[in-house]
Enzyme design. Structure first.
Site, mmCIF file in Angstrom:
data_model
loop_
_atom_site.group_PDB
_atom_site.id
_atom_site.type_symbol
_atom_site.label_atom_id
_atom_site.label_comp_id
_atom_site.label_asym_id
_atom_site.label_seq_id
_atom_site.Cartn_x
_atom_site.Cartn_y
_atom_site.Cartn_z
ATOM 1 N N LYS A 56 0.853 -1.204 0.000
ATOM 2 C CA LYS A 56 0.000 0.000 0.000
ATOM 3 C C LYS A 56 0.887 1.252 0.000
ATOM 4 O O LYS A 56 1.971 1.222 -0.597
ATOM 5 C CB LYS A 56 -0.965 -0.044 1.191
ATOM 6 C CG LYS A 56 -1.694 -1.398 1.275
ATOM 7 C CD LYS A 56 -2.849 -1.426 2.206
ATOM 8 C CE LYS A 56 -3.451 -2.831 2.171
ATOM 9 N NZ LYS A 56 -4.687 -2.915 2.940
ATOM 10 N N HIS A 71 -8.328 -3.417 -6.202
ATOM 11 C CA HIS A 71 -8.273 -3.545 -4.744
ATOM 12 C C HIS A 71 -9.435 -2.749 -4.151
ATOM 13 O O HIS A 71 -9.802 -1.689 -4.666
ATOM 14 C CB HIS A 71 -6.933 -3.016 -4.221
ATOM 15 C CG HIS A 71 -6.725 -3.339 -2.773
ATOM 16 N ND1 HIS A 71 -7.330 -2.609 -1.775
ATOM 17 C CD2 HIS A 71 -6.021 -4.320 -2.159
ATOM 18 C CE1 HIS A 71 -6.987 -3.142 -0.597
ATOM 19 N NE2 HIS A 71 -6.198 -4.172 -0.813
ATOM 20 N N GLU A 115 -11.070 -10.869 -0.972
ATOM 21 C CA GLU A 115 -10.774 -10.130 0.256
ATOM 22 C C GLU A 115 -12.060 -9.541 0.822
ATOM 23 O O GLU A 115 -12.571 -8.535 0.290
ATOM 24 C CB GLU A 115 -9.810 -8.976 -0.037
ATOM 25 C CG GLU A 115 -8.490 -9.405 -0.621
ATOM 26 C CD GLU A 115 -7.424 -8.321 -0.444
ATOM 27 O OE1 GLU A 115 -6.425 -8.603 0.242
ATOM 28 O OE2 GLU A 115 -7.603 -7.202 -0.949
ATOM 29 N N SER A 140 -6.233 -9.370 6.799
ATOM 30 C CA SER A 140 -5.621 -9.685 8.093
ATOM 31 C C SER A 140 -4.939 -11.054 8.134
ATOM 32 O O SER A 140 -5.010 -11.763 9.139
ATOM 33 C CB SER A 140 -6.650 -9.545 9.226
ATOM 34 O OG SER A 140 -7.099 -8.198 9.289
HETATM 35 P P1 PGA Z 1 -4.337 -6.543 5.425
HETATM 36 O O1 PGA Z 1 -4.565 -6.028 3.900
HETATM 37 O O2 PGA Z 1 -3.516 -7.799 5.335
HETATM 38 O O3 PGA Z 1 -3.608 -5.430 6.096
HETATM 39 O O4 PGA Z 1 -5.685 -6.799 5.991
HETATM 40 C C1 PGA Z 1 -4.840 -6.929 2.870
HETATM 41 C C2 PGA Z 1 -5.049 -6.163 1.581
HETATM 42 O O5 PGA Z 1 -5.642 -5.090 1.613
HETATM 43 O O6 PGA Z 1 -4.636 -6.604 0.491
#
Ligand code: PGA
Length: 258
Positions: free
Chosen positions: A12, A100, A172, A218
């Site tokens: 990110k 995303h 996700e 997560s």
């Molecule tokens: P996270 O993000 O592992 O911090 O929950 C996953 C993603 O957004 O691809």
């Protein structure tokens, strides 16, 4: 042929290019040939880090694939601030995340835009990681399957079977991203199976068997092995826990069963 798992680190908007270099160097010290044989690994730094990370990976011959987080669908033009798929391909980027939920929710990306990107990423010789997932309200309203299946269908419009077989889809659940909440293993497996079923409907069972489906939301060192043991989960898209090379290497090394 069994699907080789793909563990992807989505950084990110974290890590400047100095931090990025340190992170991939440390990751490369922690991962071994046995890891690369067991799984594929990609890192997705911000655009400003790509050239630096490419240089480290190539000069040290580290078999971690370079990934991007986003792109435009046109090859060039008056699109201030955007980066095109051929520009990424020139940096030897292998995987590009498309759609995303943060891009969809915060920057207005629609299913149609995601579909254009998926096609443009393939056309530039790279592999899209197409993200799908439901909001908490959709889950509570019982419309998760409908939402996710319509995202998969829209994202794959006019994508041929040969390319679809190469695709990575990341399921996700949006309420699990960055919140510390993970879908239960059963739910994650059920939704990844649902996604594979949609691909089977759209194409055939050989495409459905070939497509790699990641779970994201997560993912941590402590929950990776259980998720990865599920029949339809072929990898993970990891945000927060991919920023720290110790954590991310432990995620990649879930296959050691330690
Ligand atoms: P996270 O993000 O592992 O911090 O929950 C996953 C993603 O957004 O691809």
């Amino acid at each position: 042929m069994a699907r080789k798992p793909l563990l992807s680190g989505n950084w990110k908007m974290h890590h400047n290019h100095f931090e990025a270099i340190q992170t991939v160097q440390k990751l490369s010290y922690l991962l071994t040939d046995a890891d690369y044989q067991a799984v594929d690994v990609s890192v997705h730094p911000p655009f400003t880090d790509l050239r630096s990370v490419q240089t480290v990976l190539e000069s040290d011959e580290v078999p971690v694939a370079l990934g991007a987080q986003h792109c435009h669908w046109e090859s060039k033009g008056a699109f201030t601030g955007e980066v095109s798929p051929p520009m990424l391909a020139k940096l030897n980027v292998s995987y590009v995340i498309a759609g995303h939920s943060e891009r969809r929710d915060l920057f207005g990306e629609t299913d149609d835009m995601v579909n254009r990107k998926v096609k443009a990423i393939f056309a530039a010789g790279m592999t899209p990681i197409m993200c799908v997932g439901e909001h908490l309200e959709e889950r509570e309203a019982g419309t998760t399957e409908e939402r996710v299946s319509s995202q998969v269908r829209a994202g794959l419009a006019e994508v041929g079977a040969e390319q679809a077989a190469e695709l990575v889809i990341a399921y996700e659940p949006i309420w699990a991203i960055g919140t510390g909440k993970t879908a239960t293993t059963e739910d994650a497996q059920a939704m990844c199976a649902e996604v594979r079923g949609v691909v089977r409907d759209l194409y055939d069972s050989s495409v459905a068997t070939a497509v790699r489906i990641q779970y994201g939301g997560s993912v941590k060192p402590t929950n990776t092995a259980e998720l990865m043991a599920q029949a339809d989960i072929d990898g993970a898209l990891v945000g927060g826990a991919s920023l720290d090379p110790d954590d991310f290497s432990r995620i990649v090394q879930y296959h050691r069963g330690e």
